[in-house]
Design an enzyme around this catalytic site. Structure first.
Site, PDB file in Angstrom:
ATOM      1  N   ARG A  40      57.839  67.039  20.731  1.00 35.65           N
ATOM      2  CA  ARG A  40      59.143  67.494  21.192  1.00 35.65           C
ATOM      3  C   ARG A  40      59.668  66.699  22.384  1.00 35.65           C
ATOM      4  O   ARG A  40      60.690  66.034  22.275  1.00 35.65           O
ATOM      5  CB  ARG A  40      59.105  68.981  21.554  1.00 35.65           C
ATOM      6  CG  ARG A  40      60.498  69.503  21.909  1.00 35.65           C
ATOM      7  CD  ARG A  40      60.492  70.952  22.337  1.00 35.65           C
ATOM      8  NE  ARG A  40      60.118  71.838  21.239  1.00 35.65           N
ATOM      9  CZ  ARG A  40      60.034  73.157  21.362  1.00 35.65           C
ATOM     10  NH1 ARG A  40      60.287  73.723  22.530  1.00 35.65           N
ATOM     11  NH2 ARG A  40      59.694  73.915  20.346  1.00 35.65           N
ATOM     12  N   HIS A  86      64.296  68.899  10.710  1.00 37.90           N
ATOM     13  CA  HIS A  86      64.159  69.469  12.062  1.00 37.90           C
ATOM     14  C   HIS A  86      64.558  70.943  12.058  1.00 37.90           C
ATOM     15  O   HIS A  86      65.741  71.276  12.233  1.00 37.90           O
ATOM     16  CB  HIS A  86      65.051  68.685  13.037  1.00 37.90           C
ATOM     17  CG  HIS A  86      64.695  68.866  14.483  1.00 37.90           C
ATOM     18  ND1 HIS A  86      63.531  68.390  15.035  1.00 37.90           N
ATOM     19  CD2 HIS A  86      65.366  69.470  15.491  1.00 37.90           C
ATOM     20  CE1 HIS A  86      63.498  68.667  16.325  1.00 37.90           C
ATOM     21  NE2 HIS A  86      64.613  69.341  16.624  1.00 37.90           N
ATOM     22  N   TYR A 130      84.465  68.356  14.825  1.00 37.43           N
ATOM     23  CA  TYR A 130      85.578  67.456  15.135  1.00 37.43           C
ATOM     24  C   TYR A 130      85.162  65.987  15.180  1.00 37.43           C
ATOM     25  O   TYR A 130      86.003  65.106  14.987  1.00 37.43           O
ATOM     26  CB  TYR A 130      86.216  67.829  16.477  1.00 37.43           C
ATOM     27  CG  TYR A 130      86.786  69.230  16.512  1.00 37.43           C
ATOM     28  CD1 TYR A 130      87.801  69.596  15.629  1.00 37.43           C
ATOM     29  CD2 TYR A 130      86.316  70.170  17.420  1.00 37.43           C
ATOM     30  CE1 TYR A 130      88.328  70.874  15.651  1.00 37.43           C
ATOM     31  CE2 TYR A 130      86.835  71.460  17.449  1.00 37.43           C
ATOM     32  CZ  TYR A 130      87.843  71.809  16.559  1.00 37.43           C
ATOM     33  OH  TYR A 130      88.355  73.069  16.579  1.00 37.43           O
TER      34      TYR A 130
END
Length: 857
Positions: A40, A86, A130
């Site tokens: 991680r 993931h 967006y």
């Protein structure tokens, strides 16, 4: 019920395991720690990526989002990564993707994003629905040849997909882009470096496996931040790149523009790495608003598409260089950066220098190129075998066609031509799948050319696999190719030494006159001269009075001495400016004082470098001189020791401006004059020496410097002012009782409270006199202290508290003080004490008065 109980017990014994809680916690936390360390928060030393970054790049590569292809919605990419590789929140995936696209965070951005991807001002990116993204050209070099079995793949979280454990990485991404992360027990902070320099160092390691750290530093000169700036500290860089841990200084790049002949503008064009520009501008503006620095007129953020630009307009006549130094010292225009180069090496977190990281990367490249060569050799050999078959087939093409026409189907065709002509299964497959137009003379020549090419390719690949020198040469040529295709000029300037910036706050203060007042109860205030003139009366608490009141310069410093043997260092500019009619600020709100601590004397100092002494005296008769320079300090957030006091002792008197004689007066009216040279000069932490022998119940009230030609006035507890002359006092050795000045009355006696010398110059100028009672202050002049023949002087106030006669404005002609001989402490302790009393034949003790000008032993 018993059968059920037995079955239940048996089930519990079989299924439930009894383990200590600490063992479970230890085991589970250990597994959790291992997970977050390896999978991680920390990057892999081989490709310089954390798992989430690797998964994003791999998923984008699988989606075909090459740097020259069209963009796709970030939400779609995040969904692909989350669904396949993931299994965490989409926000963490998107944030990682955004960071890899920010050119102010990454030295070499790995994601090319369309839309708002955040800013150096700390603005967050637009929502993932967006923005659009694709791989950058640099990222493709990290993924290159991943489809050629160059790296190991493992099943994903649901065993439906395969994901790479590491990327092939054509360049040392860990050093180029750096990393930052925190896990359990480990943290990493690796700054970005220049791509060309890192590749040069890697090539140098290939050429010389025994290269030293010093030689590597010739190539990797230091960090190269995407935001530019200036890095100072060659020693810190060397230590960091050698050991993995070190400290450097990053400062902004500034220049000065001339607005007019007497007015300048400071322009900031580059700021330190990871400094928020908006916060920096706000920080500098707060320094202006809070009057920390008065010479800044305005600060503006003029950043546009042409680049970063912060403009700081200065007032006319301002020192631009000094303000630059002050801003570097007081804001994030200069920050510290601490290397902590921790990365995963061989599945373990290791603190490594540049040499170890490059060595690990080189080993990874050897493995990648070897795996790729094996894959390509296998394919080339297979194709060569097929081409051999096709060429062989061209000599018997009619027979082959005839054999195929006689066959029932494809499988039968393959089997027949294999039996008749001896082709292998692969060759037979290629022959039956061959299109007839390929049998032209041109295509036969193409097959012969291909065979020649394949022979060369197979030979090359076999050499790579069998000769490590050629393997390393291949890696070197590929690194040089990256250098050519990805030019990367250095952005950060390097300076060898860390420049120490020393700022004198006085340089920030406007040189102006102001009025300062300090009351006996401890209230301090500063007011403008205009406010003093405009105010009809001064602001005071009931029963309080002014202990000190004077016009000063803002660059002056006040020393406030307290009864507990301490002093408060108080620059005038640090005192809050108020109106003259205000009460002021209580001293405890400026510096913390102890209970029962009161101010006994205030001294103004304009220059601590002059050769001047300060006389300190306690009520138990301890006395010392201290050099004025010893009182100057740079940190003054609390009271500082002026004199070490014994139990139940207090500082009662402070004087300055050393003269030939010291006069000490006790509360009961004894006075002792001795030579100043007899009193040693000590430091602030020391106690004093015995100055005056005291009778039981008596204590020293005041001591001061004086010349023989001086007069002196002393104030009694009943508010009387009595005058005397220094010359009329007999001169004794130190540590004597002295003579009596004032006859004591049994009822309501006159106790001595305070005293002050008066020179002929002060009398001539008729200087100001401040007399304090416990409730009020009387301001008068020396001429007003004259009185008729009265041994108890002239009553001036209700009760005595403090007397101060102001110094003369013109310079006094002082008798030069003789050089001081060193007084040994042992001699002082052994000084003979002579009682100033005589005993008659009738056993009556008589006290000597000041009129007895000789000493009887």
């Amino acid at each position: 019920m018993s059968k059920i109980d037995k079955k239940l017990d048996k089930f519990i014994e079989e299924k439930i395991e009894k383990v200590l809680l600490e063992d479970i916690m230890s085991s589970r936390f250990g597994r959790y720690s291992k997970y977050i360390i390896q999978d991680r928060a920390l990057p892999d030393a081989r490709d310089g990526l954390k798992p989430v970054q690797r998964r994003i790049l791999y998923a984008m590569g699988q989606m075909g989002l090459a740097f020259n292809k069209s963009y796709k919605k970030s939400a779609r990419i995040a969904g692909e990564v989350m669904g396949k590789y993931h299994p965490h929140g989409d926000s963490s995936i998107y944030e990682a993707m955004v960071r890899m696209s920010q050119d102010f965070k990454m030295r070499v951005p790995l994601v090319d994003m369309h839309g708002n991807n955040g800013s150096i001002d700390g603005d967050s990116a637009a929502a993932m629905r967006y923005t659009e993204a694709r791989l950058s050209k640099e990222a493709e070099f990290l993924l290159k040849d991943i489809d050629k079995r160059t790296v190991n793949f493992v099943p994903n979280f649901d065993d439906e997909e395969q994901e790479p454990t590491v990327l092939p990485a054509r360049f040392p991404n860990l050093l180029v882009n750096g990393a930052m992360g925190i896990s359990a027990g480990y943290a990493t902070k690796i700054p970005p470096h220049n791509l060309n320099e890192v590749i040069d160092a890697t090539i140098a390691l290939i050429d010389n496996p025994n290269i030293t750290n010093d030689e590597i530093l010739k190539y990797i000169k230091g960090p190269d931040f995407p935001t530019g700036g200036i890095v100072q500290g060659k020693a810190g860089i060397k230590e960091a790149l050698t050991t993995g841990s070190g400290k450097i200084i990053i400062r902004a790049k500034m220049n000065v523009e001339e607005m007019s002949k007497s007015q300048d503008r400071i322009v900031i064009t580059e700021i330190p790495y990871e400094v928020n520009k908006a916060d920096l501008v706000r920080q500098i503006d707060n320094l202006r608003i809070n009057n920390n620095i008065e010479d800044i007129l305005e600060i503006r953020d003029e950043t546009d598409q042409e680049g970063l630009r912060i403009a700081i307009d200065l007032k006319k006549g301002a020192d631009a260089q000094f303000i630059q130094n002050y801003l570097l010292k007081s804001s994030d225009l200069q920050v510290n950066y601490n290397y902590n180069m921790v990365a995963i090496l061989k599945h373990r977190p290791v603190l490594s220098g540049a040499f170890e990281l490059l060595k690990v990367y080189l080993e990874h490249q050897k493995e990648v190129v070897t795996n790729r060569s094996n894959y390509e050799l296998e394919r080339a050999t297979k194709r060569n075998h097929i081409v051999d078959g096709l060429i062989q087939m061209t000599s018997v093409v009619s027979e082959v066609i005839e054999e195929i026409r006689k066959s029932k189907n494809k499988a039968d065709s393959k089997e027949n031509i294999q039996k008749r002509f001896g082709f292998s299964e692969l060759q037979a497959e290629a022959i039956v799948m061959l299109q007839l137009y390929r049998l032209s003379t041109t295509d036969i020549q193409a097959l012969l050319d291909e065979k020649d090419t394949l022979y060369k390719e197979i030979t090359r690949l076999e050499q790579i696999l069998s000769n490590e020198r050629i393997l390393l040469k291949t890696i070197k040529s590929e690194l040089q190719e990256v250098q050519t295709l990805l030019p990367s000029p250095r952005r950060t300037e390097l300076e060898a030494e860390i420049e120490t910036i020393k700022i004198d706050e006085k340089d920030l203060i406007s040189d102006e006159q102001t009025y300062v007042a300090i009351t006996k109860d401890g209230y301090v205030k500063r007011a403008s001269l205009r406010s003093v003139v405009a105010s009809k009366e001064v602001g005071l608490k009931e029963n309080d009075a002014m202990l000190y009141e004077e016009e000063l310069n803002t660059l002056d410093t006040l020393l406030l001495f307290t009864n507990l043997g301490q002093y408060i260092y108080l620059p005038v500019y640090k005192i809050e400016e108020q109106k003259w009619r205000d009460l002021g600020v209580y001293i405890n709100n400026i510096v913390p004082t102890s209970k029962g601590e009161t101010i006994i004397r205030v001294l103004k100092v304009s220059d601590f470098s002059i050769d001047q002494k300060i006389l300190l005296t306690t009520k138990q008769g301890q006395m010392k001189q201290v050099n004025l320079a010893d009182f100057e300090v740079s940190r003054y957030n609390r009271p500082l020791r002026a004199m070490k006091l014994s139990k139940d002792d207090e500082l009662v008197s402070v004087d300055y401006n050393q003269l030939d004689n010291i006069v000490a007066i006790s509360k009961h009216g004894y006075v002792l004059r001795f030579d100043t040279e007899e009193l040693p000069v000590y430091g602030l932490t020391a106690g004093g020496v015995k100055s005056m022998a005291l009778a039981e119940g008596d204590e020293v009230a005041v001591a001061f410097y004086a010349k023989e030609s001086d007069d002196f006035y002393f104030l009694t507890s009943r508010g009387h002012i009595i005058k005397d002359t220094v010359l009329e006092l007999p001169k004794y050795a130190r540590n004597r009782r002295g003579i009596i000045l004032v006859d004591r009355i049994k009822t309501s006696p006159h106790f001595i409270i305070s005293a002050s010398r008066v020179s002929k110059t002060q009398i001539k100028e008729d200087v100001k006199v401040r007399i304090l009672s416990t409730k009020e202050a009387l301001i008068t002049t020396v001429s007003d202290l004259k009185y008729v023949a009265n041994k108890y002087g002239k009553k001036m106030v209700e009760d005595g508290y403090y007397l101060e006669i102001y110094p003369a404005e013109t310079e006094e002609k002082d008798t030069p003080v003789q050089p001081k001989k060193e007084v040994k402490k042992d001699d002082t302790l052994q000084a003979k004490v002579i009682e100033e009393t005589i005993q008659t034949k009738q056993n009556q003790k008589l006290r000597l008065s000041r009129l007895d000008l000789f000493d009887e032993e």
